[in-house]
Structures are given as C-alpha cells and as structure tokens.
Design a protein around this motif. Structure first.
Motif, PDB file in Angstrom:
ATOM      1  N   ARG A 132      24.518   6.607 -33.291  1.00 13.05           N
ATOM      2  CA  ARG A 132      23.651   5.509 -32.873  1.00 13.05           C
ATOM      3  C   ARG A 132      22.190   5.963 -32.853  1.00 13.05           C
ATOM      4  O   ARG A 132      21.282   5.221 -33.261  1.00 13.05           O
ATOM      5  CB  ARG A 132      24.088   5.007 -31.481  1.00 13.05           C
ATOM      6  N   GLU A 133      21.972   7.194 -32.416  1.00  9.82           N
ATOM      7  CA  GLU A 133      20.611   7.744 -32.407  1.00  9.82           C
ATOM      8  C   GLU A 133      20.071   7.878 -33.824  1.00  9.82           C
ATOM      9  O   GLU A 133      18.872   7.668 -34.065  1.00  9.82           O
ATOM     10  CB  GLU A 133      20.608   9.106 -31.708  1.00  9.82           C
ATOM     11  N   ALA A 134      20.952   8.222 -34.784  1.00 10.27           N
ATOM     12  CA  ALA A 134      20.517   8.357 -36.182  1.00 10.27           C
ATOM     13  C   ALA A 134      20.095   7.005 -36.749  1.00 10.27           C
ATOM     14  O   ALA A 134      19.130   6.908 -37.521  1.00 10.27           O
ATOM     15  CB  ALA A 134      21.637   8.956 -37.031  1.00 10.27           C
ATOM     16  N   ILE A 135      20.800   5.936 -36.374  1.00  8.48           N
ATOM     17  CA  ILE A 135      20.422   4.592 -36.821  1.00  8.48           C
ATOM     18  C   ILE A 135      19.060   4.218 -36.230  1.00  8.48           C
ATOM     19  O   ILE A 135      18.182   3.696 -36.928  1.00  8.48           O
ATOM     20  CB  ILE A 135      21.498   3.569 -36.410  1.00  8.48           C
ATOM     21  N   THR A 136      18.890   4.505 -34.948  1.00  6.58           N
ATOM     22  CA  THR A 136      17.607   4.237 -34.302  1.00  6.58           C
ATOM     23  C   THR A 136      16.485   5.044 -34.952  1.00  6.58           C
ATOM     24  O   THR A 136      15.385   4.533 -35.183  1.00  6.58           O
ATOM     25  CB  THR A 136      17.679   4.575 -32.798  1.00  6.58           C
ATOM     26  N   ALA A 137      16.779   6.309 -35.265  1.00  8.14           N
ATOM     27  CA  ALA A 137      15.776   7.162 -35.903  1.00  8.14           C
ATOM     28  C   ALA A 137      15.361   6.594 -37.257  1.00  8.14           C
ATOM     29  O   ALA A 137      14.182   6.638 -37.632  1.00  8.14           O
ATOM     30  CB  ALA A 137      16.310   8.582 -36.059  1.00  8.14           C
ATOM     31  N   GLY A 138      16.330   6.060 -38.003  1.00 12.97           N
ATOM     32  CA  GLY A 138      16.007   5.452 -39.290  1.00 12.97           C
ATOM     33  C   GLY A 138      15.079   4.267 -39.134  1.00 12.97           C
ATOM     34  O   GLY A 138      14.109   4.103 -39.893  1.00 12.97           O
ATOM     35  N   LEU A 139      15.355   3.428 -38.142  1.00 17.85           N
ATOM     36  CA  LEU A 139      14.501   2.273 -37.894  1.00 17.85           C
ATOM     37  C   LEU A 139      13.106   2.705 -37.446  1.00 17.85           C
ATOM     38  O   LEU A 139      12.097   2.139 -37.896  1.00 17.85           O
ATOM     39  CB  LEU A 139      15.135   1.372 -36.834  1.00 17.85           C
ATOM     40  N   GLU A 140      13.046   3.709 -36.594  1.00 18.83           N
ATOM     41  CA  GLU A 140      11.739   4.197 -36.128  1.00 18.83           C
ATOM     42  C   GLU A 140      10.941   4.793 -37.276  1.00 18.83           C
ATOM     43  O   GLU A 140       9.711   4.648 -37.333  1.00 18.83           O
ATOM     44  CB  GLU A 140      11.933   5.230 -35.015  1.00 18.83           C
ATOM     45  N   ARG A 141      11.615   5.451 -38.198  1.00 18.83           N
ATOM     46  CA  ARG A 141      10.931   5.972 -39.381  1.00 18.83           C
ATOM     47  C   ARG A 141      10.354   4.835 -40.206  1.00 18.83           C
ATOM     48  O   ARG A 141       9.241   4.950 -40.750  1.00 18.83           O
ATOM     49  CB  ARG A 141      11.889   6.796 -40.239  1.00 18.83           C
ATOM     50  N   MET A 142      11.088   3.730 -40.313  1.00 20.11           N
ATOM     51  CA  MET A 142      10.576   2.579 -41.060  1.00 20.11           C
ATOM     52  C   MET A 142       9.319   2.028 -40.387  1.00 20.11           C
ATOM     53  O   MET A 142       8.359   1.661 -41.064  1.00 20.11           O
ATOM     54  CB  MET A 142      11.657   1.497 -41.161  1.00 20.11           C
ATOM     55  N   ARG A 143       9.326   1.973 -39.070  1.00 17.49           N
ATOM     56  CA  ARG A 143       8.145   1.499 -38.336  1.00 17.49           C
ATOM     57  C   ARG A 143       6.972   2.460 -38.520  1.00 17.49           C
ATOM     58  O   ARG A 143       5.818   2.027 -38.701  1.00 17.49           O
ATOM     59  CB  ARG A 143       8.491   1.340 -36.859  1.00 17.49           C
ATOM     60  N   THR A 144       7.268   3.743 -38.480  1.00 18.75           N
ATOM     61  CA  THR A 144       6.220   4.747 -38.682  1.00 18.75           C
ATOM     62  C   THR A 144       5.642   4.645 -40.093  1.00 18.75           C
ATOM     63  O   THR A 144       4.428   4.796 -40.295  1.00 18.75           O
ATOM     64  CB  THR A 144       6.782   6.161 -38.454  1.00 18.75           C
TER      65      THR A 144
END
Length: 243
Positions: A132-144
């Motif tokens: 779940r953290e990896a999915i969140t990290a992917g989304l945060e990378r997209m925002r970044t």
C-alpha cells in the motif's frame, strides 16, 4: 521503414550477442525481411563482423521470441507475425517503435482494461502495508513530477506496477514488464494528443479506493482511467492511426 542493419559502437559494447539480437530483431519487426529472405549465418557474420557463435546465439534468442524458425534445407526464416511473442518486452518494444503502432496501442490498452481493474480490486483486498505504501509512493512521485522534480513517465509506470504487485496474483505481477514497456509509448502518445500529463485526480481515485479497501470502487476507478486512454486513441483520425 528500413532499419539500420549495421552494428554501431554502442551496440558492440560489452555484449555482441545482445547487440546483434537488437539489430536483427528490430529489422525483422519493421519488415526489412518481408520481401527478401532472412540472411544466412555466413551473411550475418560478414555484414556485422561478428563470430559464428555470436550469430548462432542471437538467432537462437530471436527464435525463442517467436520471430524466427528453421526448416531442413530451407534454413532460418521469419515467422508469421501471429507467431511472435507479444509478451516478450523486446518484441513489444520493437513493434511499438515501428509505424502503425497505434493499433497495437489500442490492443494493449484493451488488454489492460481486462487485467488492471481486477488487479486493483485484488489489491484492495490483499495488499499488505508495504505494498500500500508503494502505491502511495507512486502517486506522490506523480505529484512531484507535476512540479518538475521527478520523471512523470517513470512515476506513472511505478504507480501501475505497484498495483499489479499488490494484487498478490503471480500472473498479474508478471504482467508488470509488459505494462512498463508499453506504457512508455502509450503515455507519451496520449500526453502528446491531450497536451497534458496523466490525470493525478484519476490516479488518486484508484489509490484512495485501494487504501479504503473498497473493491468495487477500485475496479471502477481503474476501468475509468484506462477507458479514457482508449477514448483518446479512438479519436485519432484513421489516416494518422495507420501512419
């Protein structure tokens, strides 16, 4: 569209076999041997300045990808396209590089819409905390990436791959290489047509549904996300689609 049939310095690099496979494979896929026979071992050795052992190994690798076959007295030949392994990432990459790849992109996204919504639904059920953290990290990378601080393409792919992994279905997990390879072309294409990068809101909806363990919402939001990609592809005029 003819491929450059000579090996350059970069191809020669550390691995002559890989370099030769890359040149011959791309030449096969773009159609250089549609009207002429595939070269003999001696011809390949002479043309590319490689050894017979390198040639044999490269041909063997291309045969394993479904591109080449061999018959007694006939020698090595290019197999019909419906025999090529589309799940091989090299074959898929070469196909997407050639002209008329939009039809293949549509087919690929039709496959995605059959797989990824179910992967998202499974992730809503089965993902552990790390996944779940990896999915969140992917989304945060997209925002970044929206702020120019990350690569948007890599971030988008990381998000989708994280969901495939979080499905904990080994077949879906192995689909990640195909998704990663084809998404590089698909995302570039849709971004060029729409004039913007991937919708953060659409990806966030998938993310939020998975983290809420809402199975139906996870499936529905992923279906919506990929459906929008298909809509973009379908809007391309026929003449450009087949260019």
């Amino acid at each position: 569209m003819a491929a450059d049939s000579r090996l350059g310095p970069d191809d020669l690099g550390r691995n002559l076999t890989w370099g030769l496979q890359e040149v011959l494979g791309r030449s096969i896929v773009v159609g250089d041997y549609r009207e002429k026979p595939f070269p003999t071992e001696a011809e390949i050795v002479k043309q590319h300045g490689v050894s017979r052992s390198v040639t044999r190994e490269a041909v063997k690798m291309l045969a394993a990808k479904g591109l080449l076959g061999a018959r007694p007295k006939q020698g090595t030949f290019v197999r019909p396209e419906d025999g090529w392994n589309l799940f091989d990432t090299d074959v898929l990459r070469w196909l997407l590089e050639r002209r008329r790849s939009l039809t293949l992109l549509r087919h690929f996204n039709e496959l995605r819409i059959a797989v990824e919504p179910q992967a998202a639904a499974l992730a809503a059920i089965a993902a552990d905390d790390e996944q779940r953290e990896a999915i969140t990290a992917g989304l945060e990378r997209m925002r970044t990436a929206e702020d120019g601080l990350d690569d948007g393409l890599d971030a988008d792919i990381a998000f989708h791959v994280a969901i495939l992994r979080a499905s904990n279905n080994p077949f879906f997990v192995q689909f990640r290489s195909v998704v990663g390879t084809a998404l590089r072309t698909s995302i570039r294409f849709t971004n060029r047509l729409t004039g913007r990068s991937a919708s953060i809101a659409d990806h966030a909806a998938v993310h939020d549904a998975i983290l809420a363990r809402d199975v139906e919402a996870a499936r529905a939001t992923m279906t919506t996300l990929i459906s929008k990609v298909l809509d973009v592809i379908e809007q391309v005029p026929v003449q450009e689609n087949e260019a």
